[in-house]
Scaffold this motif. Structure first.
Motif: not given
Length: 182
Positions: A105-121
Motif C-alpha cells: 500500500k505504501k508503494v502504491k501510494a508513492y507511485f500515485d503521489h508521483h504519477k507525473d514523474t515516476l511511471i512503473p512499467v
C-alpha cells in the motif's frame, strides 16, 4: 553544459530498469579445469545467510544505483524507490511483478503521489530476457561467488558493498527491451 541544455536534460524522462537479487553466503560451484583423476576441493559455509541487493540502471548504463538490504519487502523497496527517484527525477521504471513492487500500500501510494514523474512499467511474468538487471546479477555473482570463500558474513557483505560501489556495468538496456523473442 549551458543552462538551456541542463534544463532540457532535467525535463526529459529516462528509462530505468530495476530489480533485486539475493546473494547467499556460500560459494557457487561451476565447471572447472582440473587434472584427470583429481577431485576439486571447494570450501563452503553451508550457511543460509544472505544479503538482498537492490539495483537500478539507466537506459545507456551510465547511471546506476545499488543498495544492500537485509530483507526484501515493501518498506525496503519504498526506501530504495526514494533513492531512485532522487537519482532519476523523471523516469519510466521497468520492473518485474515481485509483490513489493505493486502490492504494498505504501508503494502504491508513492507511485500515485508521483504519477507525473515516476511511471512503473511491469514486464511480463517469467521474462528475464527483458531485464538488463538479470545480466548484472549474473556478472556480479560470477565475480563475487563462483569458487570464492569469505571468512565471515561481515566480510562477505563488505565485499559486495565495495563491488557495487566501484563496478560499472556497460550494458545498453535497448538490447534487452527491443529483443526479438520469436
Amino acid at each position: 553544459m549551458d543552462r538551456q541544455n541542463q534544463q532540457d536534460e532535467e525535463d526529459r524522462f529516462t528509462i530505468v530498469s530495476l530489480d533485486e537479487s539475493f546473494f547467499f553466503y556460500d560459494s557457487l560451484v561451476r565447471r572447472v579445469w582440473i587434472e584427470q583423476d583429481k577431485r576439486p576441493i571447494v570450501r563452503i559455509t553451508g550457511s543460509h545467510k544472505h544479503s538482498c541487493i537492490f539495483g537500478a540502471i539507466g537506459l545507456e548504463g551510465r547511471k546506476q544505483l545499488f543498495r544492500q538490504y537485509d530483507v526484501f519487502n515493501g518498506d525496503t523497496f519504498l526506501e530504495f524507490l526514494n533513492k531512485i527517484h532522487t537519482k532519476f527525477p523523471k523516469c519510466y521504471l521497468f520492473m518485474d511483478k515481485a509483490s513489493p513492487h505493486y502490492k504494498s500500500k505504501k508503494v502504491k501510494a508513492y507511485f500515485d503521489h508521483h504519477k507525473d514523474t515516476l511511471i512503473p512499467v511491469y514486464l511480463p511474468t517469467a521474462s528475464p530476457e527483458f531485464m538488463v538487471m538479470e545480466e548484472v546479477w549474473n556478472i556480479a555473482k560470477r565475480d563475487l561467488l563462483v569458487l570464492k570463500y569469505y571468512p565471515s558474513f561481515a566480510d562477505f557483505k563488505n565485499r559486495i558493498s565495495g563491488y557495487f560501489r566501484t563496478k560499472r556495468f556497460s550494458l545498453d538496456m535497448r538490447n534487452y527491451l527491443l529483443m526479438d523473442v520469436r
